[in-house]
Design a protein around this motif. Structure first.
Motif, PDB file in Angstrom:
ATOM      1  N   ASP A  84       0.083  -4.828   4.091  1.00  0.00           N
ATOM      2  CA  ASP A  84      -1.089  -4.724   3.228  1.00  0.00           C
ATOM      3  C   ASP A  84      -0.601  -4.537   1.793  1.00  0.00           C
ATOM      4  O   ASP A  84       0.270  -3.711   1.538  1.00  0.00           O
ATOM      5  CB  ASP A  84      -1.956  -3.540   3.631  1.00  0.00           C
ATOM      6  CG  ASP A  84      -2.482  -3.682   5.047  1.00  0.00           C
ATOM      7  OD1 ASP A  84      -2.977  -4.769   5.379  1.00  0.00           O
ATOM      8  OD2 ASP A  84      -2.380  -2.698   5.810  1.00  0.00           O
ATOM      9  N   VAL A 128      -6.098   3.935  -1.952  1.00  0.00           N
ATOM     10  CA  VAL A 128      -5.274   4.055  -0.753  1.00  0.00           C
ATOM     11  C   VAL A 128      -5.296   5.497  -0.234  1.00  0.00           C
ATOM     12  O   VAL A 128      -5.417   5.744   0.976  1.00  0.00           O
ATOM     13  CB  VAL A 128      -3.827   3.599  -1.039  1.00  0.00           C
ATOM     14  CG1 VAL A 128      -2.912   3.897   0.147  1.00  0.00           C
ATOM     15  CG2 VAL A 128      -3.787   2.103  -1.364  1.00  0.00           C
ATOM     16  N   ALA A 129      -5.180   6.455  -1.160  1.00  0.00           N
ATOM     17  CA  ALA A 129      -5.194   7.865  -0.761  1.00  0.00           C
ATOM     18  C   ALA A 129      -6.506   8.245  -0.097  1.00  0.00           C
ATOM     19  O   ALA A 129      -6.553   8.980   0.887  1.00  0.00           O
ATOM     20  CB  ALA A 129      -4.915   8.759  -1.965  1.00  0.00           C
ATOM     21  N   ARG A 130      -7.621   7.736  -0.622  1.00  0.00           N
ATOM     22  CA  ARG A 130      -8.929   8.018  -0.024  1.00  0.00           C
ATOM     23  C   ARG A 130      -9.018   7.414   1.382  1.00  0.00           C
ATOM     24  O   ARG A 130      -9.528   8.042   2.320  1.00  0.00           O
ATOM     25  CB  ARG A 130     -10.058   7.439  -0.897  1.00  0.00           C
ATOM     26  CG  ARG A 130     -10.296   8.204  -2.183  1.00  0.00           C
ATOM     27  CD  ARG A 130     -11.594   7.751  -2.865  1.00  0.00           C
ATOM     28  NE  ARG A 130     -11.708   8.368  -4.173  1.00  0.00           N
ATOM     29  CZ  ARG A 130     -11.386   7.749  -5.321  1.00  0.00           C
ATOM     30  NH1 ARG A 130     -10.925   6.508  -5.299  1.00  0.00           N
ATOM     31  NH2 ARG A 130     -11.520   8.380  -6.468  1.00  0.00           N
ATOM     32  N   ALA A 131      -8.520   6.192   1.516  1.00  0.00           N
ATOM     33  CA  ALA A 131      -8.569   5.511   2.815  1.00  0.00           C
ATOM     34  C   ALA A 131      -7.770   6.262   3.872  1.00  0.00           C
ATOM     35  O   ALA A 131      -8.076   6.174   5.064  1.00  0.00           O
ATOM     36  CB  ALA A 131      -8.048   4.079   2.673  1.00  0.00           C
ATOM     37  N   ARG A 132      -6.776   7.004   3.441  1.00  0.00           N
ATOM     38  CA  ARG A 132      -5.938   7.735   4.392  1.00  0.00           C
ATOM     39  C   ARG A 132      -6.314   9.217   4.490  1.00  0.00           C
ATOM     40  O   ARG A 132      -5.606  10.016   5.090  1.00  0.00           O
ATOM     41  CB  ARG A 132      -4.463   7.587   3.977  1.00  0.00           C
ATOM     42  CG  ARG A 132      -4.037   6.125   4.031  1.00  0.00           C
ATOM     43  CD  ARG A 132      -2.586   5.905   3.733  1.00  0.00           C
ATOM     44  NE  ARG A 132      -2.280   4.480   3.748  1.00  0.00           N
ATOM     45  CZ  ARG A 132      -1.060   3.973   3.598  1.00  0.00           C
ATOM     46  NH1 ARG A 132      -0.037   4.790   3.429  1.00  0.00           N
ATOM     47  NH2 ARG A 132      -0.870   2.677   3.618  1.00  0.00           N
ATOM     48  N   GLY A 133      -7.443   9.556   3.861  1.00  0.00           N
ATOM     49  CA  GLY A 133      -7.952  10.914   3.971  1.00  0.00           C
ATOM     50  C   GLY A 133      -7.171  11.945   3.191  1.00  0.00           C
ATOM     51  O   GLY A 133      -7.309  13.152   3.430  1.00  0.00           O
ATOM     52  N   ILE A 134      -6.340  11.509   2.244  1.00  0.00           N
ATOM     53  CA  ILE A 134      -5.515  12.412   1.454  1.00  0.00           C
ATOM     54  C   ILE A 134      -6.216  12.815   0.160  1.00  0.00           C
ATOM     55  O   ILE A 134      -5.907  13.833  -0.449  1.00  0.00           O
ATOM     56  CB  ILE A 134      -4.138  11.770   1.176  1.00  0.00           C
ATOM     57  CG1 ILE A 134      -3.414  11.506   2.499  1.00  0.00           C
ATOM     58  CG2 ILE A 134      -3.279  12.629   0.260  1.00  0.00           C
ATOM     59  CD1 ILE A 134      -2.144  10.695   2.336  1.00  0.00           C
ATOM     60  N   GLU A 188       0.833  -1.202   0.000  1.00  0.00           N
ATOM     61  CA  GLU A 188       0.000   0.000   0.000  1.00  0.00           C
ATOM     62  C   GLU A 188       0.866   1.249   0.000  1.00  0.00           C
ATOM     63  O   GLU A 188       0.517   2.263  -0.582  1.00  0.00           O
ATOM     64  CB  GLU A 188      -0.933   0.001   1.221  1.00  0.00           C
ATOM     65  CG  GLU A 188      -2.096  -0.952   1.079  1.00  0.00           C
ATOM     66  CD  GLU A 188      -3.299  -0.506   1.876  1.00  0.00           C
ATOM     67  OE1 GLU A 188      -3.207   0.480   2.621  1.00  0.00           O
ATOM     68  OE2 GLU A 188      -4.349  -1.156   1.729  1.00  0.00           O
ATOM     69  N   TRP A 228       3.357   4.547   1.020  1.00  0.00           N
ATOM     70  CA  TRP A 228       3.158   5.871   1.620  1.00  0.00           C
ATOM     71  C   TRP A 228       2.622   6.795   0.548  1.00  0.00           C
ATOM     72  O   TRP A 228       3.027   6.726  -0.619  1.00  0.00           O
ATOM     73  CB  TRP A 228       4.490   6.402   2.158  1.00  0.00           C
ATOM     74  CG  TRP A 228       4.458   7.845   2.576  1.00  0.00           C
ATOM     75  CD1 TRP A 228       3.843   8.362   3.682  1.00  0.00           C
ATOM     76  CD2 TRP A 228       5.049   8.966   1.897  1.00  0.00           C
ATOM     77  NE1 TRP A 228       4.014   9.728   3.749  1.00  0.00           N
ATOM     78  CE2 TRP A 228       4.758  10.129   2.664  1.00  0.00           C
ATOM     79  CE3 TRP A 228       5.806   9.097   0.726  1.00  0.00           C
ATOM     80  CZ2 TRP A 228       5.186  11.395   2.284  1.00  0.00           C
ATOM     81  CZ3 TRP A 228       6.237  10.351   0.345  1.00  0.00           C
ATOM     82  CH2 TRP A 228       5.927  11.496   1.127  1.00  0.00           C
ATOM     83  N   ASN A 248      10.078   8.243   4.874  1.00  0.00           N
ATOM     84  CA  ASN A 248       8.921   7.344   4.819  1.00  0.00           C
ATOM     85  C   ASN A 248       9.231   6.015   4.131  1.00  0.00           C
ATOM     86  O   ASN A 248       8.314   5.271   3.782  1.00  0.00           O
ATOM     87  CB  ASN A 248       7.759   8.043   4.093  1.00  0.00           C
ATOM     88  CG  ASN A 248       7.207   9.209   4.874  1.00  0.00           C
ATOM     89  OD1 ASN A 248       6.423   9.033   5.801  1.00  0.00           O
ATOM     90  ND2 ASN A 248       7.640  10.414   4.508  1.00  0.00           N
ATOM     91  N   GLU A 251       7.728   2.732   5.512  1.00  0.00           N
ATOM     92  CA  GLU A 251       6.322   2.537   5.166  1.00  0.00           C
ATOM     93  C   GLU A 251       6.161   2.181   3.691  1.00  0.00           C
ATOM     94  O   GLU A 251       5.307   1.365   3.318  1.00  0.00           O
ATOM     95  CB  GLU A 251       5.514   3.801   5.487  1.00  0.00           C
ATOM     96  CG  GLU A 251       4.017   3.621   5.299  1.00  0.00           C
ATOM     97  CD  GLU A 251       3.209   4.834   5.725  1.00  0.00           C
ATOM     98  OE1 GLU A 251       1.972   4.820   5.553  1.00  0.00           O
ATOM     99  OE2 GLU A 251       3.821   5.806   6.230  1.00  0.00           O
TER     100      GLU A 251
END
Length: 325
Positions: free
Chosen positions: A300, A317-323, A272, A274, A291, A294
């Motif tokens: 994952d 992935v970016a959506r899941a991390r609020g980015i 996944e 960074w 980073n 990571e």
């Protein structure tokens, strides 16, 4: 359990004069396939030629009541590859199965590899897969059905000292098969890669010079070969190869390993990773360094179906991390 048969199927097996290729050809024929037994008849280091290797296997098949024809054309030229496929077309009018297996070794240190050690390996393993694969694919497309199995190697997937030429060629099979599988999906053609581990005549040219690499030597000396005892014969790899080119198999765009009677799928996957902050400003090199742990973490991971799928995965992935919204 349903019997897997190849009645009315025409198969081409390259490098079928001995070892794994011979095993594939015999089993396919035993299960009803008509087989083009291709082998140039060269040495384990790719020197010389002899028609006897292919002819002996053809004789074995016909003596058992099967149908086979010999081909001694080289896979390393476009003309040779076309001639191999034409042998099938002239004899039986079609091609349903291709197992691209021909190959040999010329081991040396990476820094010492010469053109005479690089070019023939690439010509036979990688370019040979194109030279036979392209006309076979065209014949399969015309028939609306096909099964292709390219022979990779754990040396290419995971590395082996003193085999940079061989490993690079074998790793190329993965990219080739992935592309063929995607294109072939429109025409009933499946393509997979097999990473076989089996004792063969290629062991004759496996010089121990690579033991000069301390980490590699230590890893080899500490390897537990106990389960492999008596299980590294071609007969242990043949069943997986034959299944992968059967009508019963619906898997495509896969990589499969056969090792001592353990059969498994191998994946090239993406962590996944960074994700840099939102916006159009690229991260600095120092941000990558900060980073990198990571980025490298494989806890994952995702399996892209093709290269464009990476974009969808990155956005997810970016959506899941609020980015990303």
């Amino acid at each position: 359990m349903t019997d897997i048969q190849f009645d009315d199927r025409v198969a081409i097996v390259t490098g079928a004069g001995s070892g794994l290729g011979r095993g594939y050809a015999l089993e396919l024929a035993r299960r009803g396939a008509k087989v083009v037994v291709n082998d140039l008849g060269g040495s384990p280091s790719g020197v010389g030629a002899s028609a006897s290797a292919a002819q002996r296997v053809v004789q074995e098949i016909t003596d058992a009541g099967g149908e086979a024809v010999a081909s001694t054309d080289s896979v390393a030229t476009r003309a040779g590859g076309a001639a191999i496929v034409q042998t099938a077309l002239d004899t039986w009018g079609k091609v349903d199965v291709l197992i691209s297996n021909a190959g040999f070794l010329r081991n040396n240190r990476f820094e010492d590899l010469t053109d005479e050690e690089i070019d023939p390996i690439v010509d036979v393993h990688l370019k040979g897969a194109f030279y036979v694969g392209q006309p076979a694919y065209r014949a399969m497309r015309a028939g609306g059905y096909g099964r292709i199995l390219f022979t990779g190697s754990s040396s290419g997937a995971f590395g082996h000292a003193w085999q940079a030429n061989y490993a690079a060629s074998k790793a190329g099979m993965i990219g080739l098969s992935n592309a063929v599988a995607i294109e072939g999906s429109a025409y009933g053609i499946q393509s997979n890669v097999l990473l076989p581990n089996a004792l063969s005549r290629l062991e004759e040219v496996m010089t121990p010079g690579y033991m000069e690499i301390p980490a590699f030597a230590e890893a080899l000396q500490s390897t537990d070969f106990s389960f492999a005892d008596g299980r590294m014969t071609p007969e242990f790899t043949v069943p997986l190869a034959v299944y992968l080119v059967s009508e019963a198999c619906t898997a495509t765009q896969g990589i499969y390993s056969s090792n001592s009677g353990r059969y498994s799928r191998v994946r090239l996957a993406e962590a996944e990773g960074w994700v840099s902050p939102a916006g159009t400003t690229p991260p600095a090199v120092e941000d990558i360094g900060a980073n990198f742990e990571e980025i490298s973490e494989l806890r994952d991971f995702s399996l892209p179906a093709h290269n464009y799928d990476e974009f969808t995965i990155a956005a997810k992935v970016a959506r899941a991390r609020g980015i990303h919204s």
